[in-house]
Design an enzyme around this catalytic site. Structure first.
Site, short mmCIF file in Angstrom:
data_model
loop_
_atom_site.label_atom_id
_atom_site.label_comp_id
_atom_site.label_asym_id
_atom_site.label_seq_id
_atom_site.Cartn_x
_atom_site.Cartn_y
_atom_site.Cartn_z
N CYS A 29 0.82 -1.21 0.00
CA CYS A 29 0.00 0.00 0.00
C CYS A 29 0.85 1.26 0.00
CB CYS A 29 -0.93 0.01 1.21
SG CYS A 29 -1.92 -1.48 1.26
N HIS A 79 -9.80 2.62 -0.92
CA HIS A 79 -8.35 2.45 -0.90
C HIS A 79 -7.90 1.48 -1.99
CE1 HIS A 79 -4.36 1.58 0.38
NE2 HIS A 79 -4.62 0.50 1.09
N CYS A 137 0.48 3.11 6.07
CA CYS A 137 0.90 1.78 6.51
C CYS A 137 0.72 0.80 5.36
CB CYS A 137 0.06 1.34 7.71
SG CYS A 137 -1.70 1.27 7.32
#
Lengths: 445, 447
Positions: free
Chosen positions: A95, A396, A431
């Site tokens: 990510c 996301h 993160c």
């Protein structure tokens, strides 16, 4: 600025573009990563009149890639209106991909190796790769290498007697070394820090309210270009409420027990966890000279960045806690504290991720023992946190999140500085799977 | 894109169409870079008093490498590409008959897509009745002749005002526009042209070279055609449309090497956003107010939101943006606004739209002197029936009738509007100010 940073020239953020993010399985069902990243690039080219321009480099990636996507970013450049002589490469850091791409290109700009660049990322769950199992794959490869029909049949025979081998393997968010999903990992950390359901729902509610308000105010008019009939992120709920969020059933951490063996309450729901999403983003960088020669806007400078990893495999630290370690190193190196930051952009993998991050920085023992600081790192002013929403509301698409946050942060500091006449700073924290954290510091220019 | 009836009427059944007395729309010749200005030799005719002006016109045309004739004689099989009738010196209605009848004698030898262009003077306050009659009469001649011509030929007039010289740059540019294929769908129109400088080195192939143009409502249809035509003529273009139209808008921007600006023109800060977007390219030179919407309803059934939204987008946004640009003192600003024949002749179910478009015609005339003070112009273009996605939604029968109403017996194309706008926005057209040019194939209704 601390003297420990070697003097280089600035890398500036000119602007960004993304396509609206869409929940998996909805608008972008028949859309590939290459389609989406090309669209993000095309919108960026159109916004800044970059047709036919040779950029220094375009860097980005996708976390979930089909085998055909081996040269994804270069192929996207070739399908765009940029000059085909613009080089490109793929990069992947889970990510953190989008933000790491920005670090890579800004370092080259700072060193004078390139004058301009685009960094970004794309991810699709709707068009995710489906792989065959290792046993079927080996049989197929063996058959492919076979010299005679007999050998070919021989290679494939075991498949017939093992129909289960035909079952496809779909990607999931499970950690290869623990077998636990990201949500289950976070649930352990959430319980360890005693983060409540209410606190998580409050983060989620704020995210939706802030993102919805930003859309209504036109904040994204010059950050997003519609795609495939979608003109806004389709996950954002302007009408959600604490009551609605409170009704959702927990999905992670349902079988957690405390040290005494007693069951722990599950607090993480679909409402305070980020949904699987499709999307792409791109951010335009340049040297200040390059931007000024073209009369392009200069929103911010990409000041510095820091990455970190944590040992989550042996259970010592939470999977998504790496930014907790990265940020103090980043700010200290730049002679700053949390007090000096105007905007905190902390990626909301889960609402609890944000809360455990903030809790850790406020915990003097933790900061001393784990981060080697003399005491608590500090407190984040919640009114400065994700002021125009974050991943819980926007969604996301893994590699696209860095670009989304960077462009938002650059625009925020620019507007703040224009309003107050004093420089404004944003801290970005993302993160990532594998116990990784990517963080960056952006300052108005 | 030619409509299916026009294709049919020009196909194998052409003789049948003629025999049945059905409308005979021609395939209109449209501008291609490098193609000849006219389809054949150009005849220049005048009454005696206008002879010096006719000589000046002939000299200009010769300078454009046209085959200029001063006598109506033609070789066997030859046809005129255009006839220029110069009446600028005529002082009495009885003086013009010779010249007019000479033109009449050439009409059977006017090629398809031919042109008849008059050059005359506008009646001015204080003219003697006889002079006023001689000058005003030309308009009736042009409008009637437009209805008479066949085969895609048109009749238009350059009308000199305020003592403008016949060979001044704007008069010449207007004449050239009417002669060229760029005015394919302009018919039966008289365009007043005020004084301007002399025609020096005009780059007729790239009339907008070095200019920065902003086109609103540019994601599709007429707006996209304007952006493409402006880019063809040398301008850098900022294309503007509402954020939800951004995908198509960015495709237009990338196809013209332009810049996309996602903006609702009704926003309070729209003018500042437009100025900011044009600045990196060198600053705003041309603004085309093309953004417009329709919310049709009979007035008896009209709700406030339908009326208000049309006025807000089509009219109030233009006024607010223009006021801000005037306040900023933008130099040599060329404004072109989209009006409509609905704003001239009216249209059932379009009281809101008609009000907004007539309002555009009104504010254009009032804005003209204000921008002229800083060397600019404000003009409008009034499209008739244009083949777009918007008009494709009109029911088939209504649409088919609408196509047959103009003298040219067909709908226009978005590029026809774009050509007129590019002409009005070009430097040589600086003497054309405060005007509304109809691009309607000489629609039956309205002036």
């Amino acid at each position: 600025m601390a003297s420990s940073i070697p003097t280089t020239r600035e890398a500036v953020i000119i602007g960004g573009n993304r396509i609206p993010f869409s929940r998996a399985g909805k608008k972008y069902v028949r859309t590939s990563n290459q389609d989406m990243f090309t669209a993000a690039l095309e919108g960026l080219v159109a916004r800044f009149g970059l047709q036919g321009e040779r950029l220094g480099e375009v860097v980005g990636g996708a976390v979930l890639k089909n085998s055909r996507d081996f040269n994804l970013i270069r192929e996207s450049v070739l399908g765009s209106s940029l000059a085909p002589v613009t080089p490109a490469y793929d990069l992947q850091q889970a990510c953190g991909t989008g933000l790491e791409a920005a670090i890579a290109v800004t370092n080259k700009i700072k060193l004078g190796q390139i004058e301009s660049a685009v960094a970004g990322g794309t991810d699709t769950i709707s068009d995710a790769p489906i792989a065959v199992g290792d046993r079927l794959r080996r049989a197929l490869l063996q058959a492919n290498h076979a010299r005679s029909t007999g050998d070919r049949v021989k290679a494939l025979l075991p498949v017939l007697s093992h129909p289960k081998w035909l079952a496809p393997e779909t990607p999931d968010t499970g950690e290869p070394r623990t077998g636990l999903s990201m949500g289950e990992h976070q649930a352990i950390t959430t319980a360890k820090w005693g983060i409540t359901r209410e606190a998580q729902d409050e983060i989620a509610l704020k995210s939706h309210q802030n993102l919805y308000r930003a859309w209504e105010e036109g904040f994204f008019d010059d950050l997003v270009t519609p795609f495939r009939g979608l003109s806004r992120d389709d996950n954002v709920r302007g009408d959600t409420s604490a009551e609605k969020l409170a009704k959702l059933k927990p999905v992670f951490g349902k079988s957690l027990t405390g040290e005494d063996g007693a069951p722990q309450p599950a607090t993480m729901t679909a409402g305070n966890s980020t949904p699987l999403t499709d999307g792409a983003s791109a951010v335009l960088f340049g040297s200040r000279d390059w931007a000024e020669e073209r009369n392009l806007p200069v929103l911010a400078t990409f000041v510095d960045a820091e990455t970190a990893g944590v040992d989550f495999v042996h259970g010592h630290e939470g999977l998504l806690m790496a930014p907790v370690a990265a940020v103090p190193r980043l700010l200290t190196r730049n002679g700053l504290t949390l007090e000096d930051i105007d905007f905190f952009e902390i990626h909301e993998a889960f609402a609890a991720t944000v809360l455990t991050t903030l809790a850790a920085w406020e915990d003097a023992d933790y900061c001393r023992d784990e981060l080697g600081l003399s005491g608590a790192f500090g407190k984040v002013d919640r009114s400065k946190l994700n002021v125009n929403g974050s991943s819980l509301a926007a969604g996301h698409p893994f590699a696209a999140t860095g670009g989304r946050i960077l462009a938002t942060a650059a625009k925020l500091v620019h507007a703040r500085a224009a309003e107050t006449g004093t420089p404004a700073r944003a801290l970005i924290s993302v993160c990532a799977a594998g116990g990784l954290g990517v963080t960056a510091l952006v300052e108005s220019a | 894109m030619t409509d299916s009836y026009t294709r049919f009427a020009n196909g194998g059944l052409k003789p049948l169409v003629k025999k049945l007395g059905l409308p005979q729309p021609a395939i209109l010749r449209r501008y291609r870079p490098g193609s000849p200005l006219t389809v054949g030799p150009v005849l220049v005719v005048s009454d005696d008093a206008s002879a010096p002006d006719a000589d000046a016109v002939a000299e200009v045309l010769t300078g454009w490498d046209l085959d200029v004739r001063r006598a109506a004689d033609l070789a066997e099989g030859e046809k005129f590409g255009a006839v220029v009738l110069v009446l600028s010196g005529a002082e009495h209605p009885e003086d013009v008959s010779g010249a007019v009848l000479t033109v009449g004698g050439t009409l059977r030898r006017l090629a398809g897509n031919g042109r008849v262009v008059t050059v005359s003077r506008a009646p001015e306050p204080g003219d003697a009745p006889v002079l006023a009659a001689a000058r005003a009469g030309v308009e009736g001649l042009v409008r009637s002749l437009g209805k008479e011509l066949r085969g895609g030929s048109t009749a238009n007039g350059v009308q000199l005002t305020g003592g403008a010289a016949v060979d001044s740059v704007s008069a010449v540019a207007t004449l050239r526009f009417f002669l060229s294929a760029k005015s394919a769908y302009v018919d039966g129109q008289i365009l007043p042209v005020g004084p301007s400088g002399t025609a020096g080195d005009v780059d007729w192939d790239q009339p907008l070279a070095g200019k920065v143009a902003v086109v609103t409502g540019a994601a599709r249809g007429i707006g996209a055609a304007i952006a493409r035509t402006m880019a063809r003529d040398g301008a850098r273009v900022v294309v503007v449309d509402v954020p939800p139209a951004g995908e198509a808008l960015s495709a237009v921007a990338n196809s013209v090497n332009g810049v996309a600006l996602q903006l609702d023109v009704t926003a309070a800060d729209a003018a500042d956003k437009i100025l900011a977007a044009a600045r990196p390219l060198g600053g705003l030179d041309i603004l085309v107010h093309n953004a417009g919407i329709t919310r049709d309803k009979l007035l008896a059934n009209m709700k406030a939101d339908r009326w208000d939204s049309v006025i807000a987008v089509n009219l109030a946004s233009q006024l607010r943006i223009n006021a801000r640009l005037l306040e900023e003192g933008v130099e040599s600003l060329r404004i072109v606004s989209l009006a409509s024949t609905s704003g001239i002749a009216g249209n059932k179910g379009q009281t809101n739209y008609g009000y907004s478009k007539a309002g555009v015609i009104g504010h254009t005339a009032a804005t003209a002197p204000l921008v002229a003070a800083a060397g600019g112009t404000a003009n409008a273009v009034a499209p008739g029936f244009i083949e777009t996605e918007m008009t494709a939604r009109i029911p088939f029968a209504t649409r088919s009738v609408a196509r047959m109403m103009p003298s040219l017996a067909q709908g226009g194309e978005p590029v026809d509007i774009a050509e007129a706008i590019c002409f009005l926005a070009s430097d040589p057209a600086v003497g054309v100010n405060g005007q509304t040019l109809r691009v309607c194939g000489q629609h039956l209704v309205g002036k």
